[in-house]
Design a protein around this motif. Structure first.
Motif, mmCIF file in Angstrom:
data_model
loop_
_atom_site.group_PDB
_atom_site.id
_atom_site.type_symbol
_atom_site.label_atom_id
_atom_site.label_comp_id
_atom_site.label_asym_id
_atom_site.label_seq_id
_atom_site.Cartn_x
_atom_site.Cartn_y
_atom_site.Cartn_z
ATOM 1 N N ILE A 182 5.109 -3.212 -21.790
ATOM 2 C CA ILE A 182 3.870 -3.858 -21.323
ATOM 3 C C ILE A 182 4.076 -4.462 -19.939
ATOM 4 N N LEU A 183 5.217 -5.132 -19.744
ATOM 5 C CA LEU A 183 5.512 -5.741 -18.437
ATOM 6 C C LEU A 183 5.692 -4.684 -17.351
ATOM 7 N N ARG A 184 6.034 -3.482 -17.738
ATOM 8 C CA ARG A 184 6.123 -2.381 -16.777
ATOM 9 C C ARG A 184 4.756 -1.766 -16.506
ATOM 10 N N ASP A 185 3.991 -1.495 -17.564
ATOM 11 C CA ASP A 185 2.788 -0.671 -17.422
ATOM 12 C C ASP A 185 1.593 -1.381 -16.801
ATOM 13 N N ILE A 186 1.420 -2.672 -17.034
ATOM 14 C CA ILE A 186 0.256 -3.359 -16.453
ATOM 15 C C ILE A 186 0.314 -3.356 -14.924
ATOM 16 N N PRO A 187 1.403 -3.843 -14.294
ATOM 17 C CA PRO A 187 1.437 -3.770 -12.825
ATOM 18 C C PRO A 187 1.506 -2.344 -12.300
ATOM 19 N N SER A 188 2.149 -1.459 -13.055
ATOM 20 C CA SER A 188 2.292 -0.079 -12.618
ATOM 21 C C SER A 188 0.936 0.616 -12.508
ATOM 22 N N PHE A 189 0.106 0.482 -13.534
ATOM 23 C CA PHE A 189 -1.200 1.142 -13.502
ATOM 24 C C PHE A 189 -2.203 0.395 -12.627
ATOM 25 N N TRP A 190 -1.989 -0.884 -12.423
ATOM 26 C CA TRP A 190 -2.794 -1.623 -11.433
ATOM 27 C C TRP A 190 -2.604 -0.982 -10.056
ATOM 28 N N ALA A 191 -1.345 -0.732 -9.692
ATOM 29 C CA ALA A 191 -1.057 -0.095 -8.405
ATOM 30 C C ALA A 191 -1.494 1.364 -8.409
ATOM 31 N N TYR A 192 -1.304 2.040 -9.518
ATOM 32 C CA TYR A 192 -1.584 3.477 -9.639
ATOM 33 C C TYR A 192 -3.047 3.805 -9.337
ATOM 34 N N PHE A 193 -3.931 3.179 -10.106
ATOM 35 C CA PHE A 193 -5.353 3.462 -9.915
ATOM 36 C C PHE A 193 -5.904 2.799 -8.662
ATOM 37 N N GLY A 194 -5.373 1.634 -8.323
ATOM 38 C CA GLY A 194 -5.831 0.954 -7.121
ATOM 39 C C GLY A 194 -5.533 1.750 -5.867
ATOM 40 N N LEU A 195 -4.294 2.228 -5.740
ATOM 41 C CA LEU A 195 -3.947 2.984 -4.540
ATOM 42 C C LEU A 195 -4.655 4.339 -4.530
ATOM 43 N N TYR A 196 -4.777 4.972 -5.692
ATOM 44 C CA TYR A 196 -5.457 6.272 -5.738
ATOM 45 C C TYR A 196 -6.894 6.154 -5.224
ATOM 46 N N ILE A 230 4.009 7.167 -6.474
ATOM 47 C CA ILE A 230 5.107 6.427 -5.843
ATOM 48 C C ILE A 230 4.868 4.925 -5.951
ATOM 49 N N SER A 231 3.632 4.483 -5.675
ATOM 50 C CA SER A 231 3.326 3.043 -5.738
ATOM 51 C C SER A 231 3.499 2.491 -7.142
ATOM 52 N N ALA A 232 3.167 3.307 -8.138
ATOM 53 C CA ALA A 232 3.309 2.859 -9.531
ATOM 54 C C ALA A 232 4.759 2.545 -9.860
ATOM 55 N N TRP A 233 5.691 3.383 -9.365
ATOM 56 C CA TRP A 233 7.105 3.150 -9.649
ATOM 57 C C TRP A 233 7.683 2.019 -8.808
ATOM 58 N N LEU A 234 7.190 1.828 -7.602
ATOM 59 C CA LEU A 234 7.694 0.741 -6.763
ATOM 60 C C LEU A 234 7.452 -0.622 -7.406
ATOM 61 N N THR A 235 6.388 -0.738 -8.174
ATOM 62 C CA THR A 235 6.069 -2.021 -8.820
ATOM 63 C C THR A 235 6.734 -2.178 -10.181
ATOM 64 N N ALA A 236 7.378 -1.116 -10.690
ATOM 65 C CA ALA A 236 7.803 -1.177 -12.095
ATOM 66 C C ALA A 236 9.207 -0.669 -12.367
ATOM 67 N N TYR A 237 9.946 -0.252 -11.351
ATOM 68 C CA TYR A 237 11.207 0.431 -11.631
ATOM 69 C C TYR A 237 12.265 -0.451 -12.320
#
Length: 305
Positions: A182-196, A230-237
């Motif tokens: 959960i701590l990975r996916d919330i910020p990851s998908f925030w960046a994912y859809f936001g940047l897309y 790429i942005s999704a992984w930068l926030t969650a790696y």
């Protein structure tokens, strides 16, 4: 419905939620076929012991091909092929649901921040599906060499892995690592859809002088999807490294325990341990997620023509 002579009545529209689910599935399958070999290298890099077995991503690739052949790169692919197609369907449908929910409170177009928020909320939903799918994938991907015979009978496949994990640990065993997921996916998908959404609108504006992402073409969707990955992984790696350590076995009691162990390994300036496998992940992120969004957008368009 009113019609005119000689004109074929328009076909019944597919419900938006249903089309998002189907398109998300297609996007998920595209992502798995393109990205799984990179993911295998990433997981093996993340879960190797200290001192490390591999000197880098290319060394891991060479060792995998030498020891297991090309099919070694697709170990554990059944789980994400079955699961990520469904998970991707859910996250795109959830994202659409939250977008409509946010839009229902206003007559104004949604801001980029609101679109990113919808993505983050969808990521929270996605975590509950991602966790067991990725747990089985990680267990199979890390079953090689000495790890395959270290104290337990090797798993014969994803079904065998799932059944044995449930028999040994119950439902909690399949959801091991849920909190860190959960701590990975919330910020990851925030960046994912936001940047897309932001990049897609920006590319359309450059071409047409109008920031309307719905007017994007395949090239713009490909570029925006790749950089979104790429942005999704930068926030969650770093969270993903902890998750892989927790899910590969039972050495650590919890994500907190795994994180503390990583901090010990990182002493003396070895902070790269939180980014092991980062190279293969970023190499995978662009093509895999570009394929995801192009497949999603193409399917949505085909269903609403």
């Amino acid at each position: 419905m009113e019609t005119t002579v000689g004109v074929t009545p328009s076909k019944k529209a597919v419900p938006k939620a249903a089309s998002e689910f189907v398109a998300g599935t297609m996007g998920g399958w595209a992502q798995v076929f393109v990205g799984h070999p990179f993911d295998t290298i990433k997981v093996r890099m993340q879960t190797q012991p200290s001192p490390p077995i591999y000197s880098g991503g290319m060394d891991c690739l060479r060792a995998t091909l030498k020891g297991e052949g090309a099919m070694g790169l697709y170990k554990g692919v059944t789980s994400p092929l079955a699961g990520i197609g469904f998970c991707n369907a859910v996250v795109f449908a959830a994202n659409g649901f939250f977008l409509r929910l946010l839009q229902s409170n206003s007559s104004e177009p949604l801001t980029l921040g609101q679109k990113a928020m919808a993505g983050g909320l969808a990521g929270g939903v996605m975590s509950f599906l991602n966790c067991p799918v990725e747990l089985l994938k990680v267990k199979l991907q890390t079953q090689f060499g000495s790890a395959a015979v270290a104290g337990h009978k090797p798993y014969t496949g994803v079904f065998n892995c799932g059944v044995r994990t449930f028999q040994e640990r119950g439902l909690r065993g399949l959801y091991r690592g849920l909190g860190i997921t959960i701590l990975r996916d919330i910020p990851s998908f925030w960046a994912y859809f936001g940047l897309y959404e932001g990049m897609k609108a920006g590319l359309v504006y450059r071409r047409l002088g109008k920031a309307d992402g719905s007017l994007s073409n395949g090239v713009e969707q490909f570029l925006a999807g790749g950089f979104a990955g790429i942005s999704a992984w930068l926030t969650a790696y770093p969270q993903d490294v902890v998750k892989s350590r927790v899910q590969m076995g039972y050495k650590y009691k919890s994500a907190t325990d795994a994180f503390k162990a990583l901090l010990v390994e990182a002493r003396g300036g070895n902070w790269r341990i939180f980014f092991r496998g980062f190279g293969p992940t970023i190499l995978r992120a662009f093509p895999a997620n570009a394929a995801t969004f192009v497949a999603y957008e193409w399917t949505m368009k085909a269903m609403h023509m």
